[in-house]
Design an enzyme around this catalytic site. Structure first.
Site, PDB file in Angstrom:
ATOM      1  CE  LYS A   1      64.975  -4.845  32.988  1.00  0.00           C
ATOM      2  NZ  LYS A   1      65.170  -3.960  31.698  1.00  0.00           N
TER       3      LYS A   1
ATOM      4  CG  LEU B   1      69.711  -4.899  30.320  1.00  0.00           C
ATOM      5  CD1 LEU B   1      70.225  -4.940  31.464  1.00  0.00           C
ATOM      6  CD2 LEU B   1      68.260  -4.536  29.969  1.00  0.00           C
TER       7      LEU B   1
ATOM      8  CE1 TYR C   1      63.003  -2.540  34.491  1.00  0.00           C
ATOM      9  CE2 TYR C   1      65.081  -1.612  35.467  1.00  0.00           C
ATOM     10  CZ  TYR C   1      64.253  -1.790  34.524  1.00  0.00           C
ATOM     11  OH  TYR C   1      64.493  -1.098  33.239  1.00  0.00           O
TER      12      TYR C   1
ATOM     13  NE  ARG D   1      67.767  -8.778  32.289  1.00  0.00           N
ATOM     14  CZ  ARG D   1      67.028  -8.198  31.316  1.00  0.00           C
ATOM     15  NH1 ARG D   1      67.884  -7.933  30.283  1.00  0.00           N
ATOM     16  NH2 ARG D   1      65.936  -7.812  31.278  1.00  0.00           N
TER      17      ARG D   1
ATOM     18  CD  GLU E   1      71.754  -0.203  26.869  1.00  0.00           C
ATOM     19  OE1 GLU E   1      71.178  -1.462  26.595  1.00  0.00           O
ATOM     20  OE2 GLU E   1      72.024   0.437  27.865  1.00  0.00           O
TER      21      GLU E   1
END
Length: 286
Positions: free
Chosen positions: A150, A206, A33, A52, A182
């Site tokens: 992702k 990410l 996504y 990406r 993160e």
């Protein structure tokens, strides 16, 4: 008025949108996504998100549902139809389904599933959280090893946000081998002596589109940036801390595991980066 969403070539009222119960996104979280922010009706960092997305699909050997130009046209159409001024567009691609449930990937001729929808977020650029800062807790990072892709595998980040909520906080920073990876849905930073410190890119985090833009703007503003691991203890002793994401831009962090960061209020550097990011991103929006 019902929101208009996009499903596999059709613009539909949200209550008429349907995806197969055999879709691999539903059965296996076999999907990726992207979330693109909208400010003043403009898409922010669309090119970065498109690049990406292409990388995520390639890493999972998943077919692209359409080209970049068509994706941009769909995004713009949804923004227009739903009259989004400030908000976001959510895009999800799954491997689709060619019939029954099976761990083995379906054939190469199987069409991927493409779904997009909008969310209106009035006041997103001047939220109370951005003015007051957020509080975070630390949790162990037990996600799979390819966090650079992702994917829609977001159960543990969701659990992390619930852990934070139960602790009376806003979010969680994940820790692996003693170092912060993160946040649950954002990249993490600390500031010490005017130096911005954030974890370097790898499979462990990410590769944030907002992260890339913010670090570029920081360099242009002559701010020093160091990409390396840091610990929770180092973060608690920092002058400032913040996170970045497509939906929060640059968000100050004022407390970590109960320890006040700096003066316990959003720091000047984070506030300035937020101003620069929003101003420059709207100028470049499409």
């Amino acid at each position: 008025m019902s929101r208009i969403v996009y499903v596999n070539g059709e613009y539909l009222p949200e209550d008429e949108a349907k995806v197969s119960v055999f879709d691999r996104g539903f059965l296996f979280a076999d999907g990726v996504y992207e979330v693109t922010s909208v400010l003043d009706g403009k898409l922010i960092d669309f090119d970065g998100h498109a690049v990406r997305l292409e990388r995520s699909l390639r890493e999972l050997d998943m077919a692209a549902p359409c080209g970049k130009d068509e994706l941009l046209a769909i995004h713009r159409e949804l923004v227009a139809r739903n009259e989004i001024s400030d908000g976001l567009v959510y895009l999800q691609v799954t491997r689709g389904s060619d019939g029954d449930r099976d761990f083995v990937f379906p054939g190469a001729d199987t069409q991927p599933t493409l779904v997009l929808f909008t969310q209106s977020k009035p006041g997103i650029r001047d939220s109370a959280a951005s003015k007051n800062g957020i509080k975070v807790i630390s949790i162990e990072d037990v996600r799979w090893g390819r966090r650079d892709i992702k994917t829609v595998q977001l159960l543990y980040p969701s659990m992390g946000k619930m852990m934070a909520k139960a602790a009376g906080c806003d979010d969680a920073w994940m820790v692996q081998d003693g170092a912060v990876t993160e946040g649950t849905s954002n990249n993490a930073y600390i500031v010490k002596g005017r130096k911005i410190i954030t974890r370097e890119l790898s499979n462990d985090i990410l590769h944030g589109i907002t992260r890339a833009a913010v670090l570029r703007f920081a360099a242009e503003a002559q701010m020093e940036v160091e990409e390396r691991n840091f610990t929770i203890e180092e973060a608690q002793a920092a002058d400032e801390a913040f996170v970045t994401s497509a939906t929060t831009f640059v968000m100050p962090v004022v407390e970590i595991d109960g320890a006040q960061i700096g003066a316990g209020a959003p720091g000047e550097l984070a506030k300035r980066l937020r101003e620069i990011y929003i101003e420059e991103s709207v100028k470049a929006g499409v």
